[in-house]
Write an enzyme that holds these catalytic residues in place. Structure first.
Site, short mmCIF file in Angstrom:
data_model
loop_
_atom_site.label_atom_id
_atom_site.label_comp_id
_atom_site.label_asym_id
_atom_site.label_seq_id
_atom_site.Cartn_x
_atom_site.Cartn_y
_atom_site.Cartn_z
N HIS A 2 23.99 -23.12 46.76
CA HIS A 2 22.61 -22.66 46.74
C HIS A 2 22.00 -22.71 48.15
O HIS A 2 21.28 -21.80 48.56
CB HIS A 2 21.76 -23.53 45.81
N ARG B 172 27.82 -27.36 37.31
CA ARG B 172 28.54 -27.94 36.17
C ARG B 172 29.71 -28.82 36.60
O ARG B 172 30.29 -29.51 35.76
CB ARG B 172 29.04 -26.82 35.25
N SER C 64 29.74 -25.72 41.90
CA SER C 64 29.02 -25.36 40.68
C SER C 64 28.21 -26.57 40.22
O SER C 64 28.66 -27.71 40.34
CB SER C 64 30.01 -24.97 39.58
N GLN D 84 27.90 -11.37 37.47
CA GLN D 84 26.45 -11.40 37.54
C GLN D 84 25.94 -10.50 38.66
O GLN D 84 24.96 -9.76 38.50
CB GLN D 84 25.95 -12.83 37.76
#
Length: 293
Positions: free
Chosen positions: A39, A189, A187, A155
């Site tokens: 990010h 996750r 990630s 995406q």
């Protein structure tokens, strides 16, 4: 850096920032929070290209299916704000679910065809939720550029199709996958993985790297051979449970026939994976560029 929680505040702050310079450009980085260096790379890219960097942090419930991890998705607001500021964000939007969806939404944006395979097949309705919330953000923020990581290549393709079809006045900027030193794609996750699962998850990047090299050197030629090699390498990890292994053109995302020669294609070829380790579903991919590039 300023943080806001309502749509009215977000619009007001953007208006004030743009008032300082009529030519100021806006870059939007949509996220679901629990920010990591992937990010941060998007925020830094936006900082280089645009004058005002807006980061949205919103765990979007309508892109999660039944039994998925909406309730347990990692959240840490203080950590996210610190990470966004360190990366260069000017404005962070932190809306609640009630702010984004004060009533159950009766309008959704649905992109066809490019959503039919890969994660779209495994997670029905997922991309309708993604395109709807991103469409809302585009409408609210009115960005000149929006930055998305290529870790979720589907995406990127879906958002680009939506922008093209609906004439959104925004340029999509795909950004490279950011990996740990050992190759694991970053990630949010990843935090779910046990130490053993984390070790075995390295098979994903290794399978992509070795298969791409096999294609480039001519050891294998076709999409079918690439898919077979990817599956074989991933199968060496006892904890890996394959959701899908796919070879498709990009950005159309039409699966390539098994006999198709990868290096003879006129457009990019995407090798994409989704694999579960325990309860954690990870995705990864790589692109093989068109002939002559």
């Amino acid at each position: 850096m300023k943080a806001v929680r309502t749509i009215a505040e977000l619009r007001e702050q953007i208006g004030e920032m743009k008032a300082a310079s009529a030519k100021a450009t806006i870059g939007l980085v949509p996220t679901m929070g629990y920010l990591h260096q992937g990010h941060a790379s998007l925020i830094r890219a936006a900082k280089v290209k645009t004058d005002i960097v807006v980061v949205s942090i919103f765990v979007n419930p309508i892109q999660f299916g039944p039994g998925e991890d909406f309730e347990t998705y990692p959240r840490d607001e203080a950590r996210d704000l610190a990470a966004a500021e360190a990366a260069g964000a000017d404005l962070v939007s932190l809306p609640s679910v009630d702010t984004m969806y004060p009533k159950p939404t009766k309008t959704k944006i649905a992109v066809s065809e490019v959503t039919s395979g890969l994660c779209g097949a495994s997670r029905p309705g997922h991309f309708d939720g993604v395109t709807t919330v991103v469409g809302k953000l585009f409408h609210i923020v009115q960005p000149d550029y929006a930055f998305f990581g290529m870790k979720d290549a589907q995406q990127v393709a879906v958002i680009e199709q939506m922008v093209y079809d609906l004439n959104f006045n925004v340029t999509i900027v795909p950004c490279p996958i950011i990996r740990e030193e050992d190759g694991l794609a970053l990630s949010s996750r990843n935090v779910y993985l046990s130490p053993e699962e984390r070790t075995q998850a390295l098979v994903l990047s290794r399978s992509l790297r070795e298969t791409k090299e096999a294609v480039k050197t001519g050891r294998i030629r076709t999409a079918g051979e690439a898919k077979e090699l990817l599956t074989q390498i991933i199968g060496e990890s006892p904890l890996a449970v394959i959701d899908y292994v796919e070879i498709a053109n990009f950005p159309e995302l039409s699966p390539l026939a098994a006999e198709t020669a990868i290096l003879e294609q006129e457009e990019s070829v995407l090798m994409a994976l989704a694999v579960k380790f325990g309860k954690t579903r990870l995705i990864d991919n790589c692109l093989i560029q068109p002939k002559g590039e």
